[in-house]
Scaffold this active site. Structure first.
Site, PDB file in Angstrom:
ATOM      1  N   GLN A  75      10.185  -9.483  26.641  1.00 58.43           N
ATOM      2  CA  GLN A  75       8.797 -10.457  26.246  1.00 58.43           C
ATOM      3  C   GLN A  75       8.141  -9.561  27.019  1.00 58.43           C
ATOM      4  OE1 GLN A  75       9.603 -14.739  25.775  1.00 58.43           O
ATOM      5  NE2 GLN A  75      11.065 -14.225  23.912  1.00 58.43           N
ATOM      6  N   LYS A 103      11.481   6.080  15.146  1.00 56.53           N
ATOM      7  CA  LYS A 103      11.559   4.678  14.387  1.00 56.53           C
ATOM      8  C   LYS A 103      11.908   6.056  12.630  1.00 56.53           C
ATOM      9  CE  LYS A 103      10.320   1.816  10.844  1.00 56.53           C
ATOM     10  NZ  LYS A 103       9.283   1.767   9.589  1.00 56.53           N
ATOM     11  N   ARG A 108       0.804  -1.287   0.296  1.00 64.29           N
ATOM     12  CA  ARG A 108      -0.006   0.025   0.534  1.00 64.29           C
ATOM     13  C   ARG A 108       0.980   1.148  -0.033  1.00 64.29           C
ATOM     14  NH1 ARG A 108      -3.887   2.478   4.572  1.00 64.29           N
ATOM     15  NH2 ARG A 108      -4.724   4.246   3.784  1.00 64.29           N
ATOM     16  N   HIS A 117       8.260  -5.736  13.702  1.00 64.39           N
ATOM     17  CA  HIS A 117       9.436  -7.125  13.104  1.00 64.39           C
ATOM     18  C   HIS A 117      10.057  -6.991  13.852  1.00 64.39           C
ATOM     19  CE1 HIS A 117       6.256  -7.456   9.603  1.00 64.39           C
ATOM     20  NE2 HIS A 117       6.238  -6.597   9.498  1.00 64.39           N
ATOM     21  N   ASP A 144      10.788  -1.505  14.256  1.00 66.24           N
ATOM     22  CA  ASP A 144       9.497  -1.289  13.499  1.00 66.24           C
ATOM     23  C   ASP A 144       8.853  -2.998  13.876  1.00 66.24           C
ATOM     24  OD1 ASP A 144      10.693  -3.866  12.261  1.00 66.24           O
ATOM     25  OD2 ASP A 144       9.838  -3.021  10.214  1.00 66.24           O
TER      26      ASP A 144
END
Length: 301
Positions: A251, A216, A124, A237, A235
DNA sequence: ACGAATCCTGGGCA
DNA sequence: ATGCCCAGGATTC
């Protein structure tokens, strides 16, 4: 007539490099061929088994332009060797992504591309940037039935209306694009280019003074256009990668400013001066479009 | 300092 | 078909 760039596939592979979200201006036009715009040239690239070939309109010999764009003065093979030594995880995915380089894109193009990237996806974003160039960029040439345009200047974008960008499908990013364009046209485009001469941290912090630019996006602009190879854009990922592969103690935490910095520092400590380049390989391996390569590689072992 | 909701839209998925 | 979730995030509260 094709000309040779004189670069091996180990040093440059177009297939991933051109479409992994560094630049959104390259389109595959045939097997192993891509066409896009750098500066005011419409360039066609062809990957062969031994080299990368190129053609350009209107100028013919754009080798210097391409060598700069692909940063060919940086030998990639030794870096891969160094990163494989530094990290077993890198060593396990790198063979699926030989020749993946960090581009040296234009800062204006880079900034506005990543302003469009928030909560968005690569296909996109590519369509949005395409629309932006067609509407606000100077038309350069028609090749095989397709018009190619220069990336718009900040002044052209500053004259755009938020409503029009919204109509082009930019969503809430329409306001951000127009606002930053107007701010930059006041500071002058040179303000952005001069960040190339500043140290990484200073350039990064300067960028975040622009509305809509956080850590970012600032790191994306630093890495992909401002000659800051140590910048690590975190980001979603990379955040996943960091929690899974490098910093499991994170985590359950959320990606706060401190955590963001911690991840970048970890990558820089592990991979060194060109950590951002190494991060780019790990990032590409995480993209849906390329994950199959990693799986195929692991299956063959 | 941290966490959560909000913002446009399109695609994948149950 | 419909609703939900997520995709290269920054900002506000």
């Amino acid at each position: 007539m094709w000309r040779s760039l004189g670069v091996s596939p180990e040093e440059l592979r177009c297939d991933v490099t051109l479409v992994c979200g560094q630049s959104f201006r390259w389109k595959p036009i045939a097997q192993n061929e891509w066409r896009g715009v750098i500066s005011s040239c419409v360039i066609t690239l062809r990957q062969t088994a031994y080299d990368v070939l190129y053609r350009s309109i209107p100028k013919d010999d754009v080798a210097p332009l391409l060598r700069d764009y692909f940063q060919l003065h940086v030998p990639l093979v030794p870096l891969y060797g160094q990163w494989c030594q530094a990290d077993a995880r890198f060593a396990s995915v790198a063979p699926a992504f030989p020749g993946l380089r960090v581009l040296r894109t234009d800062p204006v193009e880079c900034l506005f591309s990543f302003l469009c990237s928030s909560a968005n996806n690569i296909p996109r974003i590519t369509r949005m940037i395409d629309a932006l160039c067609r509407r606000y960029g100077t038309r350069l040439a028609e090749v095989e039935g397709t018009d190619y345009h220069r990336f718009p200047t900040v002044y052209a974008l500053a004259a755009a209306s938020e409503e029009e960008l919204f109509a082009l499908g930019f969503g809430y990013r329409a306001r951000v694009v127009v606002t930053v364009a107007r701010e930059l046209s006041e500071r002058g485009e040179e303000w952005l280019y001069r960040l190339r001469n500043l140290p990484y941290e200073e350039a990064h912090d300067e960028l975040t003074t622009l509305p809509g630019v956080g850590h970012k996006i600032a790191d994306c602009v630093c890495l992909f256009s401002l000659d800051k190879p140590q910048a690590i854009p975190v980001d979603t990922h990379v955040w996943q990668i960091a929690q899974r592969d490098y910093l499991p103690e994170l985590q359950g935490r959320s990606l706060t400013e401190r955590v963001y910095r911690q991840i970048g520092d970890h990558f820089r400590a592990r991979f060194g001066e060109y950590a951002g380049w190494a991060h780019n390989v790990l990032f590409a391996a995480e993209l849906p479009a390329f994950r199959r390569r990693v799986l195929a590689l692991q299956r063959d072992r």
